[in-house]
Design an enzyme around this catalytic site. Structure first.
Site, PDB file in Angstrom:
ATOM      1  N   LEU A 187       0.860  -1.177   0.000  1.00  0.00           N
ATOM      2  CA  LEU A 187       0.000   0.000   0.000  1.00  0.00           C
ATOM      3  C   LEU A 187       0.897   1.228   0.000  1.00  0.00           C
ATOM      4  CD1 LEU A 187      -2.659  -0.949   2.748  1.00  0.00           C
ATOM      5  CD2 LEU A 187      -2.945  -1.089   0.263  1.00  0.00           C
ATOM      6  N   ASP A 188       0.425   2.296  -0.631  1.00  0.00           N
ATOM      7  CA  ASP A 188       1.178   3.548  -0.614  1.00  0.00           C
ATOM      8  C   ASP A 188       1.351   4.045   0.819  1.00  0.00           C
ATOM      9  OD1 ASP A 188       1.274   3.558  -3.387  1.00  0.00           O
ATOM     10  OD2 ASP A 188      -0.541   4.782  -3.585  1.00  0.00           O
ATOM     11  N   ARG A 189       2.352   4.879   1.006  1.00  0.00           N
ATOM     12  CA  ARG A 189       2.670   5.379   2.349  1.00  0.00           C
ATOM     13  C   ARG A 189       1.455   6.000   3.038  1.00  0.00           C
ATOM     14  NH1 ARG A 189       7.586   9.592   3.919  1.00  0.00           N
ATOM     15  NH2 ARG A 189       6.996   9.855   6.104  1.00  0.00           N
ATOM     16  N   THR A 191      -1.738   5.582   2.329  1.00  0.00           N
ATOM     17  CA  THR A 191      -2.939   4.750   2.309  1.00  0.00           C
ATOM     18  C   THR A 191      -2.977   3.891   3.573  1.00  0.00           C
ATOM     19  OG1 THR A 191      -2.922   4.664  -0.110  1.00  0.00           O
ATOM     20  CG2 THR A 191      -4.197   2.981   1.033  1.00  0.00           C
ATOM     21  N   ARG A 289      -6.166   5.946  -7.767  1.00  0.00           N
ATOM     22  CA  ARG A 289      -5.873   7.382  -7.754  1.00  0.00           C
ATOM     23  C   ARG A 289      -5.975   7.971  -9.158  1.00  0.00           C
ATOM     24  NH1 ARG A 289      -0.207   7.417  -4.660  1.00  0.00           N
ATOM     25  NH2 ARG A 289      -0.436   9.687  -4.882  1.00  0.00           N
TER      26      ARG A 289
END
Length: 366
Positions: A187-189, A191, A289
């Site tokens: 997961l993105d930082r 998120t 996104r």
């Protein structure tokens, strides 16, 4: 899986493996630290321990290159000036001896970089939240907090969830499993939400294959700008590199991109915001996104694909008494649910994580 490197006296140097394999050991594609092969019976670096040194072997194609320029290309978590200072101070050794910045490298030489601390600010691993949803001998599922980096990458060497999980594994506090957790998805930082790790190599391979083949089901909650008109729908737009972007990792909806599909449904909407449940049917980088931005409803506070400005009370209601109070300052994306088959038993399993307080408070605003 957790990217391995070299650290501590128990592990052999990459040059030893080069002699066995006849090829240079390259950097990991995630964290740019050296890779060690698993098929030699050597465990990956213990990421609960600080990185003390990194050892590289010069490949034939790098013959004649300047030491400082060569290092800058592979030690991406330090600046060139930092590396040059280390060389001057004798903390970079070539075949065991200090070397000049402009030294010309030869194939097979061993270059050892001494690391005197983490590449980022010192973040104690006990301050990295690990909220366990499920754990057994082969699997651990956590509720990832926003603002946490999943694995060592770039300048993040010791301040990641993987580091904290390694510390937890080695703590001797009855944590099940024989090996420290390994990455199967990310997961993105910024998120938050459900994130799974394998706890042995068999589980990692099986889960990785299921994610690759889209045999898992995922749903996300996103708070987007504006009132989405349709109650539900499908975004079917191909995604590929954004050739016009200054940021290398940025992608875009492009005609020659890879097929990408997102199904969505509206959970809640107002004139200014919509809470959207998204079901990615493909697994492209930054897919949700990019897709939401492409239909004119970017995720709030998205620094790459939307308006990065923090959401304040005034933006929702300028008549309120506390207009400057910040309600949200990170991208409003949350991994709500993950459904998988257990990697060892095949049992269907589903894990959920409630909206974290920052997002829950925002959708509750009058």
């Amino acid at each position: 899986m957790a990217p391995p490197g070299v650290g501590g006296p128990a592990l052999r140097a990459p040059s030893d493996y080069q002699a066995e394999r006849g090829a240079a050991v390259g950097p990991c594609r995630w964290c740019h630290l050296p890779r060690l092969p698993y098929n030699r019976g050597v465990a990956p670096r213990d990421l609960s321990q600080p990185l003390r040194e990194i050892v590289y072997s010069v490949a034939p194609g790098d013959a004649g290159r300047r030491l400082d320029i060569w290092l800058q290309g592979i030690v991406t978590w330090r600046s060139r000036s930092d590396l040059q200072r280390r060389i001057v101070e004798g903390r970079v050794l070539v075949d065991g001896q200090p070397a000049r910045k402009g030294a010309k490298l030869q194939p097979g030489q061993e270059v050892r970089v001494m690391v005197d601390g983490p590449a980022t600010e010192d973040v104690p691993t006990d301050q990295i939240p690990i909220r366990v949803i499920h754990e057994d001998q082969s699997l651990i599922v956590i509720d990832k907090a926003p603002g946490t980096v999943v694995h060592p990458v770039g300048r993040h060497v010791m301040d990641t969830i993987v580091n904290a999980l390694h510390v937890r594994h080695h703590s001797g506090e009855g944590v099940p499993g024989d090996q420290p957790p390994m990455i199967v998805h990310r997961l993105d930082r910024d998120t938050s939400g459900v994130l799974a790790f394998a706890k042995d190599e068999t589980a990692r391979k099986r889960l990785g294959a299921d994610f690759e083949a889209r045999r898992v089901d995922k749903s996300y909650l996103a708070i987007v700008s504006g009132s989405v008109a349709d109650d539900r729908g499908t975004i079917d737009l191909p995604i590929g590199p954004d050739v016009d972007a200054d940021i290398k990792l940025k992608v875009a909806c492009v005609a020659d991109g890879k097929p990408s599909r997102t199904d969505f449904e509206i959970v809640q909407r107002s004139e200014l915001l919509s809470l959207v449940r998204c079901h990615p049917r493909t697994g492209r980088q930054h897919q949700l996104r990019v897709h939401l931005a492409a239909i004119g409803h970017p995720i709030l506070c998205d620094r790459l694909y939307g308006d990065p400005t923090a959401v304040t009370v005034a933006m929702l209601d300028p008549t309120r008494a506390d207009p400057d109070r910040v309600l949200l300052d990170r991208q409003a994306l949350h991994a709500e649910r993950l459904a998988i088959n257990h990697p060892m038993t095949g049992e269907p399993m589903s894990f959920e994580a409630a909206l974290p307080p920052d997002l829950a408070s925002l959708v509750a605003e009058p």
